[in-house]
Write an enzyme that holds these catalytic residues in place. Structure first.
Site, PDB file in Angstrom:
ATOM      1  N   TYR A 150     -12.279  -2.255  -2.898  1.00 17.30           N
ATOM      2  CA  TYR A 150     -12.777  -2.235  -1.516  1.00 17.30           C
ATOM      3  C   TYR A 150     -14.304  -2.109  -1.454  1.00 17.30           C
ATOM      4  O   TYR A 150     -14.849  -1.704  -0.418  1.00 17.30           O
ATOM      5  CB  TYR A 150     -12.097  -1.112  -0.725  1.00 17.30           C
ATOM      6  CG  TYR A 150     -10.703  -1.498  -0.229  1.00 17.30           C
ATOM      7  CD1 TYR A 150     -10.502  -2.684   0.492  1.00 17.30           C
ATOM      8  CD2 TYR A 150      -9.600  -0.679  -0.459  1.00 17.30           C
ATOM      9  CE1 TYR A 150      -9.236  -3.044   0.952  1.00 17.30           C
ATOM     10  CE2 TYR A 150      -8.333  -1.037   0.003  1.00 17.30           C
ATOM     11  CZ  TYR A 150      -8.159  -2.217   0.709  1.00 17.30           C
ATOM     12  OH  TYR A 150      -6.916  -2.575   1.180  1.00 17.30           O
ATOM     13  N   ASN A 193      -1.581  -0.083   7.583  1.00 20.90           N
ATOM     14  CA  ASN A 193      -1.091  -1.448   7.838  1.00 20.90           C
ATOM     15  C   ASN A 193      -0.327  -2.065   6.656  1.00 20.90           C
ATOM     16  O   ASN A 193      -0.196  -3.276   6.555  1.00 20.90           O
ATOM     17  CB  ASN A 193      -2.221  -2.345   8.342  1.00 20.90           C
ATOM     18  CG  ASN A 193      -3.337  -2.500   7.341  1.00 20.90           C
ATOM     19  OD1 ASN A 193      -3.296  -1.907   6.256  1.00 20.90           O
ATOM     20  ND2 ASN A 193      -4.326  -3.298   7.669  1.00 20.90           N
ATOM     21  N   HIS A 209      -1.916  -5.332   1.533  1.00 25.81           N
ATOM     22  CA  HIS A 209      -3.180  -6.044   1.328  1.00 25.81           C
ATOM     23  C   HIS A 209      -2.824  -7.436   0.828  1.00 25.81           C
ATOM     24  O   HIS A 209      -1.876  -7.599   0.064  1.00 25.81           O
ATOM     25  CB  HIS A 209      -4.045  -5.351   0.271  1.00 25.81           C
ATOM     26  CG  HIS A 209      -5.158  -6.231  -0.221  1.00 25.81           C
ATOM     27  ND1 HIS A 209      -6.362  -6.335   0.441  1.00 25.81           N
ATOM     28  CD2 HIS A 209      -5.229  -7.086  -1.275  1.00 25.81           C
ATOM     29  CE1 HIS A 209      -7.132  -7.216  -0.193  1.00 25.81           C
ATOM     30  NE2 HIS A 209      -6.463  -7.686  -1.241  1.00 25.81           N
ATOM     31  N   GLU A 231      -9.504 -10.595  -7.471  1.00 29.82           N
ATOM     32  CA  GLU A 231      -8.627  -9.426  -7.341  1.00 29.82           C
ATOM     33  C   GLU A 231      -7.526  -9.458  -8.407  1.00 29.82           C
ATOM     34  O   GLU A 231      -7.161  -8.410  -8.958  1.00 29.82           O
ATOM     35  CB  GLU A 231      -8.053  -9.369  -5.926  1.00 29.82           C
ATOM     36  CG  GLU A 231      -9.122  -9.042  -4.886  1.00 29.82           C
ATOM     37  CD  GLU A 231      -8.692  -9.199  -3.438  1.00 29.82           C
ATOM     38  OE1 GLU A 231      -9.523  -8.905  -2.553  1.00 29.82           O
ATOM     39  OE2 GLU A 231      -7.541  -9.621  -3.177  1.00 29.82           O
ATOM     40  N   LYS A 247       0.827  -1.205   0.000  1.00 27.19           N
ATOM     41  CA  LYS A 247       0.000   0.000   0.000  1.00 27.19           C
ATOM     42  C   LYS A 247       0.868   1.264   0.000  1.00 27.19           C
ATOM     43  O   LYS A 247       2.088   1.184   0.200  1.00 27.19           O
ATOM     44  CB  LYS A 247      -0.908  -0.040   1.227  1.00 27.19           C
ATOM     45  CG  LYS A 247      -2.008  -1.120   1.171  1.00 27.19           C
ATOM     46  CD  LYS A 247      -2.738  -1.170   2.506  1.00 27.19           C
ATOM     47  CE  LYS A 247      -3.941  -2.098   2.495  1.00 27.19           C
ATOM     48  NZ  LYS A 247      -4.578  -2.146   3.843  1.00 27.19           N
TER      49      LYS A 247
END
Ligand code: IDP
Ligand code: MG
Length: 149
Positions: free
Chosen positions: A49, A112, A115, A126, A9
């Site tokens: 998302y 965080n 993903h 995905e 990310k």
């Protein structure tokens, strides 16, 4: 071979952790299938998302994931989905196992770092969302027989 979709990310990219994360997945024995360093459009972020659309953190999540480039990847191996989720650690860094990426580099759930797909089916969906079929590389590593039983 089971495949899973992985993102470093924007915070991971900004903090220079792309190489570290790739190194951990390589060292684990997973095999890289595809990789693309890219900016994330609003539309792609919202599709990726979509499942979290009704959650209170949705708007900030979209802002986060579109805030800087990401490294999008597909990795494969036996139990790739579970293995990569384990390498990344629990969603909340303070609950992630010591030694996992989110534990070792993170503090906050909204920063965080990575993903990873949570099921084989979502891995396929995905992968299709982020990559064209011709961007996926089928190959053999000489070391495969020492990692894959
Ligand atoms: P995952 O990334 O471990 O699969 P999900 O529950 O699918 O976790 O949530 C997707 C992402 O949304 C998380 O990685 C995190 O960046 C963000 N997120 C989840 N829950 C919260 C929250 O309570 N506050 C802020 N961000 C959150
Ligand atoms: Mg998830």
């Amino acid at each position: 071979m089971e495949k899973t979709f992985v993102l470093v990310k924007p915070d991971g990219v900004q903090r220079g952790l792309v190489g570290e994360i790739i190194a951990r997945l390589e060292r684990r024995g997973l095999r890289l299938v595809a990789a693309k360093f890219m900016a994330v459009s609003q539309e792609l972020a919202e599709t990726h998302y979509g499942i979290h659309k009704e959650r209170p953190f949705y708007a900030s999540l979209i802002e986060y994931i579109t805030s800087a480039p990401v490294m999008a990847m597909v990795w494969e191996g036996p139990n790739a989905v579970a293995a990569v989720r384990q390498t990344m650690g629990a969603t909340k860094p303070t609950e992630a196992a010591p030694g996992s990426v989110r534990h070792d580099f993170g503090l906050e759930i909204g920063r965080n770092i990575t993903h990873a797909s949570d099921s084989v089916e979502n891995g396929q969906l995905e992968t299709k969302l982020w990559f064209k079929a011709e961007e996926l590389v089928t190959w053999q590593r000489d070391v495969d027989r020492w990692i894959f039983e």
